[in-house]
Write a protein that holds these residues in place. Structure first.
Motif, PDB file in Angstrom:
ATOM      1  N   LEU A 284       1.052  -1.044  -0.383  1.00 28.12           N
ATOM      2  CA  LEU A 284       0.178  -0.140  -0.344  1.00 28.12           C
ATOM      3  C   LEU A 284       1.021   1.548   0.421  1.00 28.12           C
ATOM      4  O   LEU A 284       0.350   2.415  -0.330  1.00 28.12           O
ATOM      5  CB  LEU A 284      -0.996   0.116   1.221  1.00 28.12           C
ATOM      6  N   VAL A 285       1.900   1.070   0.595  1.00 30.97           N
ATOM      7  CA  VAL A 285       2.793   2.627   0.852  1.00 30.97           C
ATOM      8  C   VAL A 285       3.190   2.449  -0.214  1.00 30.97           C
ATOM      9  O   VAL A 285       3.221   3.672  -1.049  1.00 30.97           O
ATOM     10  CB  VAL A 285       3.847   2.052   1.804  1.00 30.97           C
ATOM     11  N   TYR A 286       3.971   2.259  -0.836  1.00 34.03           N
ATOM     12  CA  TYR A 286       4.808   1.332  -2.118  1.00 34.03           C
ATOM     13  C   TYR A 286       3.667   2.427  -3.827  1.00 34.03           C
ATOM     14  O   TYR A 286       4.209   2.896  -4.659  1.00 34.03           O
ATOM     15  CB  TYR A 286       4.963   0.405  -2.806  1.00 34.03           C
ATOM     16  N   ALA A 287       2.040   1.629  -3.341  1.00 29.62           N
ATOM     17  CA  ALA A 287       1.668   2.799  -4.333  1.00 29.62           C
ATOM     18  C   ALA A 287       0.683   3.853  -3.873  1.00 29.62           C
ATOM     19  O   ALA A 287       0.984   4.161  -4.859  1.00 29.62           O
ATOM     20  CB  ALA A 287       0.617   1.147  -4.440  1.00 29.62           C
ATOM     21  N   PHE A 288       0.641   3.941  -2.840  1.00 28.75           N
ATOM     22  CA  PHE A 288       0.442   5.058  -2.531  1.00 28.75           C
ATOM     23  C   PHE A 288       0.673   6.299  -1.862  1.00 28.75           C
ATOM     24  O   PHE A 288       0.210   7.540  -1.507  1.00 28.75           O
ATOM     25  CB  PHE A 288      -1.357   5.202  -1.991  1.00 28.75           C
ATOM     26  N   GLY A 289       1.935   5.526  -1.462  1.00 27.67           N
ATOM     27  CA  GLY A 289       2.952   7.001  -0.814  1.00 27.67           C
ATOM     28  C   GLY A 289       2.505   7.401   0.513  1.00 27.67           C
ATOM     29  O   GLY A 289       1.446   7.158   1.111  1.00 27.67           O
ATOM     30  N   GLU A 290       2.578   8.584   0.879  1.00 27.66           N
ATOM     31  CA  GLU A 290       2.099   9.946   1.426  1.00 27.66           C
ATOM     32  C   GLU A 290       0.143   9.637   1.428  1.00 27.66           C
ATOM     33  O   GLU A 290      -0.141  10.849   2.630  1.00 27.66           O
ATOM     34  CB  GLU A 290       2.908  10.343   2.357  1.00 27.66           C
ATOM     35  N   ASN A 291      -0.367   9.702   0.696  1.00 27.70           N
ATOM     36  CA  ASN A 291      -1.654   9.673   0.096  1.00 27.70           C
ATOM     37  C   ASN A 291      -2.344   8.495   0.876  1.00 27.70           C
ATOM     38  O   ASN A 291      -3.345   8.308   0.359  1.00 27.70           O
ATOM     39  CB  ASN A 291      -1.719  10.227  -0.948  1.00 27.70           C
ATOM     40  N   ILE A 292      -1.829   7.614   1.549  1.00 25.89           N
ATOM     41  CA  ILE A 292      -2.878   6.005   1.907  1.00 25.89           C
ATOM     42  C   ILE A 292      -3.318   6.368   2.719  1.00 25.89           C
ATOM     43  O   ILE A 292      -5.217   5.723   2.537  1.00 25.89           O
ATOM     44  CB  ILE A 292      -1.155   5.168   2.284  1.00 25.89           C
ATOM     45  N   PHE A 293      -4.119   7.644   3.465  1.00 31.05           N
ATOM     46  CA  PHE A 293      -4.564   7.347   4.585  1.00 31.05           C
ATOM     47  C   PHE A 293      -6.620   8.641   4.063  1.00 31.05           C
ATOM     48  O   PHE A 293      -7.202   7.743   3.425  1.00 31.05           O
ATOM     49  CB  PHE A 293      -4.644   8.493   6.224  1.00 31.05           C
ATOM     50  N   ASP A 294      -5.457   9.455   2.717  1.00 31.06           N
ATOM     51  CA  ASP A 294      -6.601   9.699   1.746  1.00 31.06           C
ATOM     52  C   ASP A 294      -7.418   8.624   0.847  1.00 31.06           C
ATOM     53  O   ASP A 294      -8.621   8.754   1.216  1.00 31.06           O
ATOM     54  CB  ASP A 294      -6.457  10.819   0.849  1.00 31.06           C
ATOM     55  N   VAL A 295      -6.489   8.102   0.204  1.00 30.68           N
ATOM     56  CA  VAL A 295      -7.182   6.877  -0.446  1.00 30.68           C
ATOM     57  C   VAL A 295      -8.336   5.978   0.662  1.00 30.68           C
ATOM     58  O   VAL A 295      -8.956   5.267   0.026  1.00 30.68           O
ATOM     59  CB  VAL A 295      -5.838   6.261  -1.150  1.00 30.68           C
TER      60      VAL A 295
ATOM     61  N   ALA B   8      -9.608   2.261  -4.837  1.00 27.08           N
ATOM     62  CA  ALA B   8      -8.297   2.219  -5.512  1.00 27.08           C
ATOM     63  C   ALA B   8      -8.149   1.533  -4.747  1.00 27.08           C
ATOM     64  O   ALA B   8      -6.847   0.872  -5.346  1.00 27.08           O
ATOM     65  CB  ALA B   8      -8.055   3.442  -5.482  1.00 27.08           C
ATOM     66  N   LEU B   9      -8.488   0.522  -3.417  1.00 26.18           N
ATOM     67  CA  LEU B   9      -7.069   0.091  -2.519  1.00 26.18           C
ATOM     68  C   LEU B   9      -7.794  -1.975  -3.472  1.00 26.18           C
ATOM     69  O   LEU B   9      -6.317  -2.458  -3.314  1.00 26.18           O
ATOM     70  CB  LEU B   9      -7.931  -0.392  -1.187  1.00 26.18           C
ATOM     71  N   THR B  10      -8.457  -2.212  -4.069  1.00 31.11           N
ATOM     72  CA  THR B  10      -8.957  -3.094  -4.796  1.00 31.11           C
ATOM     73  C   THR B  10      -7.625  -3.237  -6.006  1.00 31.11           C
ATOM     74  O   THR B  10      -7.434  -5.060  -7.208  1.00 31.11           O
ATOM     75  CB  THR B  10     -10.231  -3.448  -5.520  1.00 31.11           C
ATOM     76  N   THR B  11      -7.170  -2.727  -6.885  1.00 33.92           N
ATOM     77  CA  THR B  11      -5.777  -2.196  -7.074  1.00 33.92           C
ATOM     78  C   THR B  11      -4.769  -2.872  -7.147  1.00 33.92           C
ATOM     79  O   THR B  11      -3.549  -3.025  -7.693  1.00 33.92           O
ATOM     80  CB  THR B  11      -5.761  -1.065  -7.730  1.00 33.92           C
ATOM     81  N   ILE B  12      -4.510  -3.373  -5.550  1.00 33.85           N
ATOM     82  CA  ILE B  12      -3.416  -4.053  -5.440  1.00 33.85           C
ATOM     83  C   ILE B  12      -3.961  -5.114  -5.236  1.00 33.85           C
ATOM     84  O   ILE B  12      -4.963  -5.899  -4.717  1.00 33.85           O
ATOM     85  CB  ILE B  12      -3.499  -3.295  -4.082  1.00 33.85           C
ATOM     86  N   GLU B  13      -2.658  -6.276  -5.728  1.00 31.51           N
ATOM     87  CA  GLU B  13      -2.644  -6.853  -5.763  1.00 31.51           C
ATOM     88  C   GLU B  13      -3.473  -8.158  -4.490  1.00 31.51           C
ATOM     89  O   GLU B  13      -2.305  -8.080  -3.094  1.00 31.51           O
ATOM     90  CB  GLU B  13      -1.588  -7.790  -6.248  1.00 31.51           C
ATOM     91  N   GLY B  14      -4.636  -8.640  -4.355  1.00 31.98           N
ATOM     92  CA  GLY B  14      -4.857  -9.346  -3.194  1.00 31.98           C
ATOM     93  C   GLY B  14      -5.589  -8.624  -2.219  1.00 31.98           C
ATOM     94  O   GLY B  14      -5.760  -9.629  -1.402  1.00 31.98           O
ATOM     95  N   ILE B  15      -6.062  -7.924  -2.340  1.00 33.31           N
ATOM     96  CA  ILE B  15      -7.818  -6.966  -1.910  1.00 33.31           C
ATOM     97  C   ILE B  15      -8.400  -6.883  -2.665  1.00 33.31           C
ATOM     98  O   ILE B  15      -8.466  -5.996  -4.221  1.00 33.31           O
ATOM     99  CB  ILE B  15      -6.691  -5.446  -1.087  1.00 33.31           C
TER     100      ILE B  15
END
Length: 721
Positions: free
Chosen positions: A105-116, A123-130
């Motif tokens: 998640l941090v690799y994909a969204f960086g410091e915007n993770i909490f906003d996501v 957008a979380l479902t774009t990560i493999e396994g989620i």
């Protein structure tokens, strides 16, 4: 000159210790320019690994722990660096995110993770396994954690322990802060473990006047609730006013006004017991009154079966038993009484009598229901009768959604006969709920030992029914020959009659032993040796599953709390994978006990289980109760405790292959004949007393525990509804 103050900033790497009652913490933080982690001590309401720490304070040299930064202010905020974000998300704070997904998640969204997570969870479902389920779980967990953290900060600033924040949030939901501001005393009423004094302190910090009517009303209810927990259904009005005045330190005229207001609004009920004026909490008043009305109504009419002739020889032959004279009398009473109490001590054949009644009525196609107050008691009843027995809660079907029982006046049980075992344990509220669910045409048989300790909850139902002389009672007295051979049963009856038990067995192999110990330290060491080595070696009992240590009280060097820690260290030493909450440390394999009813999980006060799994990243622990794995959030562990040692009160209605029972003079406030009698009769195959003869003698001599303030007996006799 004052101590020089410095500022320290860094990343929270490790939480060494955090007391959630007062906020005290010891932290390891990573500070730029320092190779090693620095130790910071201070106070904080909430903590999570990965947070950014800003601390003001000074360096001290602790003689035990070395160099530490002692803070005067300690502020934590969500991390901003990628490293901090990953550590924060890996900490188990948010269910559904462990170290692997935190990195992704941090690799994909960086410091915007909490906003996501908050604004764009798809957008979380774009990560493999989620998938959508895990994404939804992450979002919901994040929202709950935010709400709980807001609540913890709010509680902390008013001096309330934050350890109960999860329980408070679960009780009041998103409206928790508003509910508390509107009525701070709701914390004392609704949340186990938060006392009136803490809630009162908060109320005054929120600006409530010391002599306000709201505070006076809350004080009156609190004093009544305190005595309710001691088993009383009411309190003499003069004692209530005296105790409340002493607690609140406000003028008596304010209290009188508050009492009049509460009685006028029917939150409290005023009535007479004997010739003395009492005050009741509304629910306990109507429970006792309702019990009397229902039982007297139940007594009316004929029994719902036709055959009343007893074919004793046929019953005895089929069950391979021989009934005593008192059992035969009881059997005759059972077949003609709409309501019957069957009472007697151990070894007198209460179970055999119940089996005989069932055998006679089975052939008449009578619908029979069996129940008991605890899961263990219900299981034992099933095993002895070969019929299904349920807990009372399950029989009348508690609804979590409605916070009440589904069975009641409008939806009653379809039974011709209900048999209730271990009635001495049943309090007035539960008994009233059960009677409301029972049709007036049904017969009722209540089985129990009136010499045991009364219920943990308010009232003394069994005693009041017997003492009223308004309900038919069958007392079983003869001890059967095989029971006479048991020193457990012989000694239980000796204690009940006011005689010292035989402490030294005449035969080499007995089921009852006494081990002398004059000091608590000596008693502790002997209990550890007896449980860990001597009993398993000589009798083959499993120290974890078969042996139960029972204590008169929780406190003290030889109380349940101290014994639990020592026995845990002996039988299941704390492992690396552990969780520490509410004064206990749990590892896989630990023996635990539920300490309050949880209708949602269908686990009840006194149920024994074992730790099956611990999931740190999900903040969850799985406890196994009788083969049922049940998930607990770490914040819910305030409703369980270690159970290597438990109090005798908590063991009511249960039976164990072997019990070890310390009896010392330091237990003096709790020592009584009923306590020792109840404790000894919990042992099925082996009882070992450890302690002082003087303490055992004190139990035997203490015949009468204080009668509880109840009106049930008077209701039954006078019938003035």
């Amino acid at each position: 000159m004052g101590v020089h103050q410095e500022k320290l900033c860094g990343l929270l790497e490790k939480i060494i210790f955090h007391n959630m009652d007062n906020g005290y913490c010891i932290l390891k933080i990573k500070v730029k320019g320092h190779k090693d982690l620095l130790t910071v001590v201070g106070y904080a309401s909430t903590l999570s690994v990965g947070e950014y720490v800003e601390a003001t304070g000074s360096w001290i040299h602790d003689k035990n722990y070395g160099l530490q930064f002692k803070t005067t202010t300690l502020n934590l905020s969500p991390p901003t660096t990628l490293e901090g974000l990953e550590r924060y998300l890996s900490s188990g704070l948010i269910k559904g995110i462990g170290p692997v997904y935190a990195k992704k998640l941090v690799y994909a969204f960086g410091e915007n993770i909490f906003d996501v997570i908050e604004k764009n969870p798809e957008a979380l479902t774009t990560i493999e396994g989620i998938g959508s389920y895990r994404a939804q779980r992450i979002t919901q967990s994040w929202e709950v954690q935010k709400a709980i953290r807001r609540l913890m900060i709010f509680l902390h600033q008013y001096g309330i322990s934050t350890s109960k924040a999860v329980r408070i949030y679960k009780t009041f939901g998103d409206q928790a802060i508003d509910e508390i501001i509107q009525d701070p005393y709701c914390l004392a009423r609704e949340i186990r473990g938060i006392g009136f004094v803490s809630a009162d302190h908060m109320a005054q910090n929120l600006g409530l006047e010391k002599s306000s009517l709201k505070r006076a009303c809350a004080g009156l209810s609190h004093v009544l609730l305190t005595h309710l927990e001691k088993g009383h259904c009411a309190l003499p009005q003069d004692i209530l006013l005296q105790e409340t005045e002493k607690l609140l330190e406000i003028p008596s005229d304010v209290l009188y006004t508050a009492l009049e207001k509460e009685i006028l609004e029917q939150h409290l009920i005023q009535d007479v017991i004997g010739e003395r004026l009492f005050v009741f909490l509304r629910h306990s008043y109507y429970a006792e009154k309702g019990i009397a009305q229902h039982l007297l109504s139940q007594l009316q009419g004929d029994v719902p079966w036709k055959e009343r002739d007893i074919h004793l020889e046929r019953i005895e032959k089929k069950l391979q038993i021989h009934l005593s004279a008192s059992q035969r009398d009881a059997l005759q009473k059972a077949l003609v009484s709409k309501v019957l109490v069957i009472t007697g001590g151990p070894g007198v054949g209460k179970t055999t009598l119940v089996r005989s009644i069932i055998e006679i009525l089975k052939s008449q196609h009578i619908i029979i229901g069996l129940c008991a107050p605890t899961g263990r008691a219900a299981k034992r009843l099933s095993e002895t009768t070969h019929l299904e027995a349920k807990t009372i809660h399950r029989l009348i079907d508690f609804s979590v959604h409605d916070q009440g029982f589904r069975k009641g006046p409008d939806h009653q049980l379809s039974l011709d006969l209900l048999i209730v075992d271990e009635v001495s344990m049943v309090d007035v509220s539960l008994f009233y709920a059960l009677l409301k669910a029972l049709p007036q045409k049904s017969a009722l048989i209540l089985v129990g030992d009136s010499d045991q300790l009364p219920s943990m909850g308010p009232g003394q139902v069994l005693k009041d029914l017997i003492d009223s002389n308004q309900i038919p009672v069958a007392s079983l007295t003869e001890i059967f020959r095989q029971a006479q051979e048991s020193q457990i049963i012989t000694n239980a009856h000796r204690i009940n009659q006011g005689h010292m038990p035989h402490l030294h067995p005449s035969a080499e192999l007995s089921d009852f032993y006494y081990v002398q110990a004059d000091q608590p330290e000596d008693a502790l060491q002997k209990i550890l040796e007896i449980v860990g080595k001597r009993i398993p070696k000589r009798f083959g009992f499993d120290p974890m599953k078969d042996i139960q240590v029972l204590c008169p009280m929780n406190r003290g060097a030889i109380g349940a709390h101290a014994l639990n820690k020592a026995l845990q260290e002996l039988l299941n030493p704390v492992q690396d994978m552990k969780v520490e909450r509410f004064g206990f440390i749990y590892s896989v394999g630990d023996k635990v006990m539920q300490t309050q009813n949880d209708y949602d999980k269908e686990v009840y006060n006194g149920d024994i289980g074992y730790v099956q799994e611990i999931h740190l990243e999900d903040n969850e622990i799985i406890l196994n109760f009788d083969g049922r794995p049940i998930v607990y959030d770490f914040g819910e562990l305030d409703q369980v405790c270690l159970a290597y040692a438990i109090t005798i009160h908590k063991a009511q209605g249960s039976e164990y292959p072997c019990i070890v029972l310390p009896i010392m003079m330091q237990h003096y406030p709790m020592l009584s004949r009923k306590l020792l009698y109840t404790g000894i009769t919990r042992g099925k195959n082996l009882v070992v007393l450890v302690g002082q003869k003087k303490a055992i003698a004190s139990c035997v001599q203490e015949e009468q525990t204080q009668d509880r303030y109840t009106k049930l007996k008077q209701w039954l006799i006078n019938r003035n509804f």
